[in-house]
Design a protein around this motif. Structure first.
Motif, PDB file in Angstrom:
ATOM      1  N   ILE A 152       0.842  -1.205   0.000  1.00 15.86           N
ATOM      2  CA  ILE A 152       0.000   0.000   0.000  1.00 15.86           C
ATOM      3  C   ILE A 152       0.870   1.246   0.000  1.00 15.86           C
ATOM      4  CG2 ILE A 152      -1.675   1.359   1.343  1.00 15.86           C
ATOM      5  CD1 ILE A 152      -2.969  -0.974  -0.186  1.00 15.86           C
ATOM      6  N   ALA A 153       1.983   1.239   0.733  1.00 18.57           N
ATOM      7  CA  ALA A 153       2.896   2.395   0.736  1.00 18.57           C
ATOM      8  C   ALA A 153       3.471   2.633  -0.663  1.00 18.57           C
ATOM      9  CB  ALA A 153       4.015   2.185   1.751  1.00 18.57           C
ATOM     10  N   LEU A 154       3.810   1.560  -1.380  1.00 19.12           N
ATOM     11  CA  LEU A 154       4.309   1.707  -2.757  1.00 19.12           C
ATOM     12  C   LEU A 154       3.211   2.249  -3.677  1.00 19.12           C
ATOM     13  CD1 LEU A 154       6.346  -1.613  -3.035  1.00 19.12           C
ATOM     14  CD2 LEU A 154       7.283   0.721  -2.954  1.00 19.12           C
ATOM     15  N   ILE A 155       2.010   1.725  -3.508  1.00 15.82           N
ATOM     16  CA  ILE A 155       0.878   2.209  -4.302  1.00 15.82           C
ATOM     17  C   ILE A 155       0.630   3.684  -4.007  1.00 15.82           C
ATOM     18  CG2 ILE A 155      -1.643   2.034  -4.516  1.00 15.82           C
ATOM     19  CD1 ILE A 155      -1.240  -1.053  -4.234  1.00 15.82           C
ATOM     20  N   GLU A 156       0.690   4.032  -2.735  1.00 15.65           N
ATOM     21  CA  GLU A 156       0.488   5.434  -2.327  1.00 15.65           C
ATOM     22  C   GLU A 156       1.517   6.349  -2.990  1.00 15.65           C
ATOM     23  OE1 GLU A 156      -1.352   8.544   0.030  1.00 15.65           O
ATOM     24  OE2 GLU A 156      -2.009   6.522  -0.463  1.00 15.65           O
ATOM     25  N   ALA A 157       2.774   5.925  -3.001  1.00 18.46           N
ATOM     26  CA  ALA A 157       3.820   6.731  -3.643  1.00 18.46           C
ATOM     27  C   ALA A 157       3.548   6.875  -5.136  1.00 18.46           C
ATOM     28  CB  ALA A 157       5.190   6.108  -3.404  1.00 18.46           C
ATOM     29  N   ASP A 158       3.129   5.784  -5.786  1.00 20.93           N
ATOM     30  CA  ASP A 158       2.776   5.866  -7.208  1.00 20.93           C
ATOM     31  C   ASP A 158       1.554   6.749  -7.413  1.00 20.93           C
ATOM     32  OD1 ASP A 158       4.822   4.330  -8.248  1.00 20.93           O
ATOM     33  OD2 ASP A 158       3.654   2.476  -8.298  1.00 20.93           O
ATOM     34  N   MET A 159       0.576   6.610  -6.530  1.00 18.44           N
ATOM     35  CA  MET A 159      -0.643   7.418  -6.629  1.00 18.44           C
ATOM     36  C   MET A 159      -0.295   8.900  -6.509  1.00 18.44           C
ATOM     37  SD  MET A 159      -4.324   7.144  -6.399  1.00 18.44           S
ATOM     38  CE  MET A 159      -4.444   5.481  -5.877  1.00 18.44           C
ATOM     39  N   ASP A 160       0.539   9.253  -5.530  1.00 22.17           N
ATOM     40  CA  ASP A 160       0.938  10.654  -5.364  1.00 22.17           C
ATOM     41  C   ASP A 160       1.629  11.170  -6.612  1.00 22.17           C
ATOM     42  OD1 ASP A 160      -0.155  10.771  -2.837  1.00 22.17           O
ATOM     43  OD2 ASP A 160       1.763  10.487  -1.799  1.00 22.17           O
ATOM     44  N   GLY A 161       2.519  10.373  -7.186  1.00 21.28           N
ATOM     45  CA  GLY A 161       3.194  10.782  -8.414  1.00 21.28           C
ATOM     46  C   GLY A 161       2.236  10.888  -9.577  1.00 21.28           C
ATOM     47  N   HIS A 162       1.297   9.935  -9.662  1.00 21.26           N
ATOM     48  CA  HIS A 162       0.325   9.944 -10.761  1.00 21.26           C
ATOM     49  C   HIS A 162      -0.560  11.186 -10.672  1.00 21.26           C
ATOM     50  CE1 HIS A 162      -2.181   8.320 -13.903  1.00 21.26           C
ATOM     51  NE2 HIS A 162      -3.246   8.522 -13.154  1.00 21.26           N
ATOM     52  N   LEU A 163      -1.038  11.486  -9.479  1.00 17.20           N
ATOM     53  CA  LEU A 163      -1.898  12.662  -9.320  1.00 17.20           C
ATOM     54  C   LEU A 163      -1.130  13.953  -9.568  1.00 17.20           C
ATOM     55  CD1 LEU A 163      -3.989  11.564  -6.211  1.00 17.20           C
ATOM     56  CD2 LEU A 163      -4.687  11.558  -8.608  1.00 17.20           C
ATOM     57  N   GLY A 194       1.075  14.135 -11.818  1.00 18.88           N
ATOM     58  CA  GLY A 194       1.426  14.125 -13.229  1.00 18.88           C
ATOM     59  C   GLY A 194       2.803  13.556 -13.514  1.00 18.88           C
ATOM     60  N   THR A 195       3.459  13.002 -12.500  1.00 17.23           N
ATOM     61  CA  THR A 195       4.800  12.470 -12.719  1.00 17.23           C
ATOM     62  C   THR A 195       4.873  10.956 -12.596  1.00 17.23           C
ATOM     63  OG1 THR A 195       5.371  12.737 -10.386  1.00 17.23           O
ATOM     64  CG2 THR A 195       5.869  14.589 -11.842  1.00 17.23           C
ATOM     65  N   GLY A 196       3.836  10.339 -12.096  1.00 15.72           N
ATOM     66  CA  GLY A 196       3.866   8.898 -11.867  1.00 15.72           C
ATOM     67  C   GLY A 196       3.620   8.112 -13.140  1.00 15.72           C
ATOM     68  N   PRO A 197       4.386   7.053 -13.327  1.00 11.95           N
ATOM     69  CA  PRO A 197       4.255   6.280 -14.566  1.00 11.95           C
ATOM     70  C   PRO A 197       3.263   5.126 -14.495  1.00 11.95           C
ATOM     71  CG  PRO A 197       6.140   5.516 -13.356  1.00 11.95           C
ATOM     72  CD  PRO A 197       5.548   6.667 -12.558  1.00 11.95           C
ATOM     73  N   THR A 198       2.788   4.774 -13.300  1.00 11.02           N
ATOM     74  CA  THR A 198       2.000   3.553 -13.143  1.00 11.02           C
ATOM     75  C   THR A 198       0.512   3.829 -13.273  1.00 11.02           C
ATOM     76  OG1 THR A 198       3.706   2.698 -11.661  1.00 11.02           O
ATOM     77  CG2 THR A 198       1.593   1.561 -11.661  1.00 11.02           C
ATOM     78  N   ASP A 199      -0.143   3.063 -14.143  1.00  2.00           N
ATOM     79  CA  ASP A 199      -1.588   3.132 -14.312  1.00  2.00           C
ATOM     80  C   ASP A 199      -2.174   1.969 -13.515  1.00  2.00           C
ATOM     81  OD1 ASP A 199      -4.218   3.388 -15.105  1.00  2.00           O
ATOM     82  OD2 ASP A 199      -3.803   3.279 -17.248  1.00  2.00           O
ATOM     83  N   MET A 200      -2.812   2.277 -12.386  1.00  5.98           N
ATOM     84  CA  MET A 200      -3.315   1.266 -11.458  1.00  5.98           C
ATOM     85  C   MET A 200      -4.831   1.153 -11.594  1.00  5.98           C
ATOM     86  SD  MET A 200      -0.958   2.497  -8.255  1.00  5.98           S
ATOM     87  CE  MET A 200      -1.209   4.233  -8.609  1.00  5.98           C
ATOM     88  N   ARG A 201      -5.319  -0.086 -11.767  1.00  9.11           N
ATOM     89  CA  ARG A 201      -6.744  -0.311 -12.008  1.00  9.11           C
ATOM     90  C   ARG A 201      -7.293  -1.454 -11.164  1.00  9.11           C
ATOM     91  NH1 ARG A 201      -8.789   2.996 -16.387  1.00  9.11           N
ATOM     92  NH2 ARG A 201      -6.935   4.097 -17.126  1.00  9.11           N
ATOM     93  N   ILE A 202      -8.527  -1.277 -10.734  1.00 12.54           N
ATOM     94  CA  ILE A 202      -9.311  -2.352 -10.139  1.00 12.54           C
ATOM     95  C   ILE A 202     -10.098  -2.973 -11.288  1.00 12.54           C
ATOM     96  CG2 ILE A 202     -11.224  -2.920  -8.588  1.00 12.54           C
ATOM     97  CD1 ILE A 202      -8.666  -2.200  -7.101  1.00 12.54           C
ATOM     98  N   VAL A 203     -10.045  -4.287 -11.386  1.00 15.33           N
ATOM     99  CA  VAL A 203     -10.795  -4.989 -12.425  1.00 15.33           C
ATOM    100  C   VAL A 203     -12.144  -5.364 -11.827  1.00 15.33           C
ATOM    101  CG1 VAL A 203     -10.813  -6.915 -14.055  1.00 15.33           C
ATOM    102  CG2 VAL A 203      -8.617  -5.951 -13.287  1.00 15.33           C
ATOM    103  N   THR A 204     -13.191  -5.018 -12.559  1.00 14.53           N
ATOM    104  CA  THR A 204     -14.536  -5.368 -12.112  1.00 14.53           C
ATOM    105  C   THR A 204     -15.189  -6.304 -13.123  1.00 14.53           C
ATOM    106  OG1 THR A 204     -15.637  -3.486 -13.180  1.00 14.53           O
ATOM    107  CG2 THR A 204     -14.797  -3.137 -10.939  1.00 14.53           C
ATOM    108  N   LEU A 205     -16.077  -7.107 -12.632  1.00 11.37           N
ATOM    109  CA  LEU A 205     -16.883  -7.998 -13.453  1.00 11.37           C
ATOM    110  C   LEU A 205     -18.332  -7.644 -13.177  1.00 11.37           C
ATOM    111  CD1 LEU A 205     -17.264 -10.450 -15.293  1.00 11.37           C
ATOM    112  CD2 LEU A 205     -17.102 -11.898 -13.254  1.00 11.37           C
ATOM    113  N   ASP A 206     -18.993  -7.135 -14.187  1.00 10.82           N
ATOM    114  CA  ASP A 206     -20.376  -6.674 -14.027  1.00 10.82           C
ATOM    115  C   ASP A 206     -20.495  -5.720 -12.836  1.00 10.82           C
ATOM    116  OD1 ASP A 206     -21.216  -8.161 -16.254  1.00 10.82           O
ATOM    117  OD2 ASP A 206     -21.530  -9.942 -15.026  1.00 10.82           O
ATOM    118  N   GLY A 207     -19.478  -4.862 -12.666  1.00 15.37           N
ATOM    119  CA  GLY A 207     -19.485  -3.835 -11.628  1.00 15.37           C
ATOM    120  C   GLY A 207     -18.918  -4.245 -10.287  1.00 15.37           C
TER     121      GLY A 207
END
Length: 178
Positions: free
Chosen positions: A40-51, A53-66
Motif C-alpha cells: 500500500i505504501a508503494l501504491i500510495e507513492a505511485d498514486m501521489d506521483g500519478h496525481l 502528473g509524474t507517476g508512470p503507473t496506471d493502477m486499475r481495479i478490475v470489475t466484473l459486471d461492476g
C-alpha cells in the motif's frame, strides 16, 4: 464465461485501500506480493506521483459486471532499472496483476481480463510484457492463455529468475472453456 465487455478497469482510488489490504493479505496473493502495508505504501507513492502528473503507473481495479475482484497495473518497462526488459523497444508497457477475490479462481477470469487489457495496451504501445516467477505456475498458465508468449528466463532486478513474456497481438481471446 461473461462477455469480454463485462470486465471494466476502474482507476484505483484511495477509497480502494481497505479492499486492497484485504486482497494483499490473502495467502494466494501474499505468496507473490509483499507485506500488505508495504505494498500500500508503494501504491500510495505511485498514486501521489500519478496525481502530480509524474507517476508512470496506471493502477486499475478490475470489475466484473461492476463487482471488483482483481488488480492490474501497467507502467513503462524502462522507467525503473529492470534489466530483463532491456531488449524491448522504448514505449513498452510492463504489467503486474493479481486476482484478489478467491471466489473467482479457476474460472478463467484472469486470462480473459488480461487479454482484454493487454490488447488495449498493445494497440497503443510497441510491446506489452509481464514477468512471472517460474514457480508461480498458476499465473504462468493464465498469462499463456491470455496471449502472452514466453521469450526467455532471466534474472530480474533483485536477481530472482523470471519468465519474460510478451503479449502476442495476434493471439485470439481465450475461449469460454479456458
Amino acid at each position: 464465461m461473461p462477455d469480454k465487455g463485462a470486465y471494466a478497469f476502474v482507476p484505483l482510488s484511495r477509497a480502494d485501500y481497505p479492499m486492497m489490504r484485504g486482497w494483499l493479505a490473502q495467502p494466494h496473493v501474499r505468496a507473490w506480493w509483499g507485506d500488505p502495508e508495504d505494498e500500500i505504501a508503494l501504491i500510495e507513492a505511485d498514486m501521489d506521483g500519478h496525481l502530480a502528473g509524474t507517476g508512470p503507473t496506471d493502477m486499475r481495479i478490475v470489475t466484473l459486471d461492476g463487482a471488483p475482484f482483481a488488480y492490474v497495473q501497467d507502467y513503462p518497462a524502462h522507467h525503473w532499472p529492470m534489466p530483463h526488459y532491456a531488449g524491448f523497444p522504448p514505449g513498452t508497457r510492463a504489467m503486474d496483476t493479481f486476482l484478489g477475490d478467491p471466489a473467482h479462481h479457476g474460472r478463467g477470469h484472469a486470462a480473459h481480463y488480461l487479454h482484454q487489457r493487454a490488447a488495449d495496451l498493445r494497440a497503443r504501445h510497441p510491446a506489452v510484457v509481464i514477468d512471472p516467477s517460474p514457480a508461480n505456475e498458476r499465473a504462468v498458465r493464465a498469462y499463456r492463455r491470455a496471449g502472452f508468449r514466453d521469450r526467455f528466463t532471466a534474472p530480474c532486478e533483485d536477481g530472482d529468475p523470471v519468465i519474460v513474456m510478451e503479449f502476442d497481438a495476434a493471439a485470439p481471446a481465450p475461449s469460454a472453456s479456458t
